[in-house]
Design a protein around this motif. Sequence first.
Motif, PDB file in Angstrom:
ATOM      1  N   HIS A  78      -5.166  22.277   8.070  1.00  0.00           N
ATOM      2  CA  HIS A  78      -6.289  21.408   7.725  1.00  0.00           C
ATOM      3  C   HIS A  78      -7.597  22.181   7.877  1.00  0.00           C
ATOM      4  O   HIS A  78      -7.751  23.012   8.779  1.00  0.00           O
ATOM      5  N   LEU A  79      -8.544  21.895   7.021  1.00  0.00           N
ATOM      6  CA  LEU A  79      -9.839  22.577   7.041  1.00  0.00           C
ATOM      7  C   LEU A  79     -10.511  22.506   8.415  1.00  0.00           C
ATOM      8  O   LEU A  79     -11.083  23.498   8.878  1.00  0.00           O
ATOM      9  N   ASP A  80     -10.434  21.370   9.084  1.00  0.00           N
ATOM     10  CA  ASP A  80     -11.046  21.254  10.416  1.00  0.00           C
ATOM     11  C   ASP A  80     -10.428  22.241  11.403  1.00  0.00           C
ATOM     12  O   ASP A  80     -11.126  22.808  12.246  1.00  0.00           O
ATOM     13  N   ASP A  81      -9.118  22.467  11.305  1.00  0.00           N
ATOM     14  CA  ASP A  81      -8.467  23.442  12.170  1.00  0.00           C
ATOM     15  C   ASP A  81      -8.910  24.869  11.831  1.00  0.00           C
ATOM     16  O   ASP A  81      -9.065  25.708  12.722  1.00  0.00           O
ATOM     17  N   VAL A  82      -9.126  25.137  10.566  1.00  0.00           N
ATOM     18  CA  VAL A  82      -9.620  26.458  10.149  1.00  0.00           C
ATOM     19  C   VAL A  82     -11.026  26.685  10.712  1.00  0.00           C
ATOM     20  O   VAL A  82     -11.327  27.761  11.249  1.00  0.00           O
ATOM     21  N   ILE A  83     -11.865  25.676  10.623  1.00  0.00           N
ATOM     22  CA  ILE A  83     -13.237  25.791  11.158  1.00  0.00           C
ATOM     23  C   ILE A  83     -13.192  25.975  12.674  1.00  0.00           C
ATOM     24  O   ILE A  83     -13.894  26.842  13.221  1.00  0.00           O
TER      25      ILE A  83
ATOM     26  N   ARG B  69       8.317  31.878  -3.938  1.00  0.00           N
ATOM     27  CA  ARG B  69       8.281  33.212  -3.318  1.00  0.00           C
ATOM     28  C   ARG B  69       7.486  33.227  -2.018  1.00  0.00           C
ATOM     29  O   ARG B  69       7.387  34.261  -1.367  1.00  0.00           O
ATOM     30  N   CYS B  70       6.907  32.086  -1.651  1.00  0.00           N
ATOM     31  CA  CYS B  70       6.110  31.999  -0.425  1.00  0.00           C
ATOM     32  C   CYS B  70       7.006  31.615   0.747  1.00  0.00           C
ATOM     33  O   CYS B  70       8.022  30.953   0.568  1.00  0.00           O
ATOM     34  N   PRO B  71       6.613  32.005   1.950  1.00  0.00           N
ATOM     35  CA  PRO B  71       7.406  31.605   3.121  1.00  0.00           C
ATOM     36  C   PRO B  71       7.269  30.108   3.380  1.00  0.00           C
ATOM     37  O   PRO B  71       6.290  29.478   2.979  1.00  0.00           O
ATOM     38  N   HIS B  72       8.251  29.532   4.050  1.00  0.00           N
ATOM     39  CA  HIS B  72       8.212  28.118   4.411  1.00  0.00           C
ATOM     40  C   HIS B  72       7.302  27.883   5.609  1.00  0.00           C
ATOM     41  O   HIS B  72       6.836  26.776   5.844  1.00  0.00           O
ATOM     42  N   THR B  73       7.088  28.907   6.371  1.00  0.00           N
ATOM     43  CA  THR B  73       6.268  28.846   7.571  1.00  0.00           C
ATOM     44  C   THR B  73       5.643  30.222   7.770  1.00  0.00           C
ATOM     45  O   THR B  73       6.098  31.186   7.163  1.00  0.00           O
ATOM     46  N   ILE B  74       4.612  30.298   8.578  1.00  0.00           N
ATOM     47  CA  ILE B  74       4.022  31.593   8.892  1.00  0.00           C
ATOM     48  C   ILE B  74       3.881  31.743  10.401  1.00  0.00           C
ATOM     49  O   ILE B  74       3.753  30.755  11.118  1.00  0.00           O
ATOM     50  N   GLU B  75       3.903  32.955  10.843  1.00  0.00           N
ATOM     51  CA  GLU B  75       3.789  33.261  12.265  1.00  0.00           C
ATOM     52  C   GLU B  75       2.312  33.300  12.630  1.00  0.00           C
ATOM     53  O   GLU B  75       1.543  34.033  12.023  1.00  0.00           O
ATOM     54  N   ASP B  76       1.918  32.479  13.582  1.00  0.00           N
ATOM     55  CA  ASP B  76       0.518  32.493  14.029  1.00  0.00           C
ATOM     56  C   ASP B  76       0.403  32.593  15.549  1.00  0.00           C
ATOM     57  O   ASP B  76      -0.585  32.208  16.143  1.00  0.00           O
ATOM     58  N   ILE B  77       1.436  33.164  16.181  1.00  0.00           N
ATOM     59  CA  ILE B  77       1.446  33.253  17.641  1.00  0.00           C
ATOM     60  C   ILE B  77       0.261  34.075  18.165  1.00  0.00           C
ATOM     61  O   ILE B  77      -0.287  33.760  19.220  1.00  0.00           O
ATOM     62  N   SER B  78      -0.170  35.084  17.431  1.00  0.00           N
ATOM     63  CA  SER B  78      -1.316  35.890  17.875  1.00  0.00           C
ATOM     64  C   SER B  78      -2.585  35.046  17.926  1.00  0.00           C
ATOM     65  O   SER B  78      -3.416  35.227  18.821  1.00  0.00           O
ATOM     66  N   SER B  79      -2.747  34.137  16.986  1.00  0.00           N
ATOM     67  CA  SER B  79      -3.911  33.244  16.987  1.00  0.00           C
ATOM     68  C   SER B  79      -3.879  32.334  18.211  1.00  0.00           C
ATOM     69  O   SER B  79      -4.911  32.051  18.815  1.00  0.00           O
ATOM     70  N   ARG B  80      -2.712  31.904  18.564  1.00  0.00           N
ATOM     71  CA  ARG B  80      -2.558  30.992  19.699  1.00  0.00           C
ATOM     72  C   ARG B  80      -2.770  31.713  21.030  1.00  0.00           C
ATOM     73  O   ARG B  80      -3.385  31.164  21.939  1.00  0.00           O
ATOM     74  N   THR B  81      -2.270  32.950  21.120  1.00  0.00           N
ATOM     75  CA  THR B  81      -2.399  33.677  22.384  1.00  0.00           C
ATOM     76  C   THR B  81      -3.734  34.410  22.519  1.00  0.00           C
ATOM     77  O   THR B  81      -4.291  34.467  23.611  1.00  0.00           O
ATOM     78  N   ASP B  82      -4.256  34.969  21.436  1.00  0.00           N
ATOM     79  CA  ASP B  82      -5.480  35.772  21.523  1.00  0.00           C
ATOM     80  C   ASP B  82      -6.741  34.934  21.693  1.00  0.00           C
ATOM     81  O   ASP B  82      -7.646  35.304  22.431  1.00  0.00           O
ATOM     82  N   PHE B  83      -6.823  33.801  20.990  1.00  0.00           N
ATOM     83  CA  PHE B  83      -8.046  32.993  21.114  1.00  0.00           C
ATOM     84  C   PHE B  83      -7.789  31.500  21.269  1.00  0.00           C
ATOM     85  O   PHE B  83      -8.694  30.682  21.167  1.00  0.00           O
ATOM     86  N   GLY B  84      -6.560  31.129  21.564  1.00  0.00           N
ATOM     87  CA  GLY B  84      -6.257  29.753  21.925  1.00  0.00           C
ATOM     88  C   GLY B  84      -6.176  28.759  20.789  1.00  0.00           C
ATOM     89  O   GLY B  84      -6.376  27.556  21.001  1.00  0.00           O
ATOM     90  N   PHE B  85      -5.842  29.211  19.591  1.00  0.00           N
ATOM     91  CA  PHE B  85      -5.729  28.289  18.456  1.00  0.00           C
ATOM     92  C   PHE B  85      -4.660  27.236  18.736  1.00  0.00           C
ATOM     93  O   PHE B  85      -3.525  27.554  19.075  1.00  0.00           O
ATOM     94  N   GLN B  86      -5.042  25.972  18.619  1.00  0.00           N
ATOM     95  CA  GLN B  86      -4.140  24.833  18.751  1.00  0.00           C
ATOM     96  C   GLN B  86      -4.504  23.824  17.665  1.00  0.00           C
ATOM     97  O   GLN B  86      -5.489  23.103  17.802  1.00  0.00           O
ATOM     98  N   PRO B  87      -3.764  23.790  16.580  1.00  0.00           N
ATOM     99  CA  PRO B  87      -4.124  22.872  15.495  1.00  0.00           C
ATOM    100  C   PRO B  87      -4.031  21.408  15.915  1.00  0.00           C
ATOM    101  O   PRO B  87      -3.090  21.005  16.592  1.00  0.00           O
ATOM    102  N   LYS B  88      -5.048  20.642  15.532  1.00  0.00           N
ATOM    103  CA  LYS B  88      -5.030  19.193  15.778  1.00  0.00           C
ATOM    104  C   LYS B  88      -4.127  18.503  14.763  1.00  0.00           C
ATOM    105  O   LYS B  88      -3.533  17.472  15.046  1.00  0.00           O
ATOM    106  N   TYR B  89      -4.085  19.064  13.572  1.00  0.00           N
ATOM    107  CA  TYR B  89      -3.274  18.496  12.489  1.00  0.00           C
ATOM    108  C   TYR B  89      -1.934  19.223  12.461  1.00  0.00           C
ATOM    109  O   TYR B  89      -1.714  20.118  11.656  1.00  0.00           O
ATOM    110  N   ASN B  90      -1.051  18.839  13.378  1.00  0.00           N
ATOM    111  CA  ASN B  90       0.216  19.540  13.502  1.00  0.00           C
ATOM    112  C   ASN B  90       1.427  18.682  13.138  1.00  0.00           C
ATOM    113  O   ASN B  90       2.556  19.072  13.362  1.00  0.00           O
TER     114      ASN B  90
END
Length: 136
Positions: A44-49, A106-127
């Motif tokens: 969601h755009l809010d999570d990106v911001i 040809r796109c993945p069903h999911t993407i790995e974002d563990i670095s975002s979560r560990t490096d700067f604490g990304f936690q999407p609200k729209y999960n």
Amino acid sequence: VVVSPFEYAYNGTGFYATEIFFKAVREKYYSINMNKDRTMPFCHLDDVIDATMQILDVNQNKLTRKIYNLMGLSFSPEDLVNEITKNIKEFKVDYEPKVNDNIAARCPHTIEDISSRTDFGFQPKYNNLEILVKDM
């Protein structure tokens, strides 16, 4: 793919995930240009911001990379339609796969974002879809 609460010129593989909300409310009908089971990752755009602000605020020495993935949830068009129709019972769709479906295949069903979560604490609200649909 970013899901936006704002209406814009739609073009792209996952644009249906934004446009569908405006069509559901206004027209109660939408023609989806993908197979109903074509799962893709979305944010969601809010999570990106929020993630952008987090990455700007974090101690830059904690960042382990220059590019980060963000993902809130993965879903298919059918998953999204099922959740929308819980709120707009008369909403109807047709699935008419076009070139976008070939790209999405040809796109993945999911993407790995563990670095975002560990490096700067990304936690999407729209999960999950229930939260996404209620907000949209």
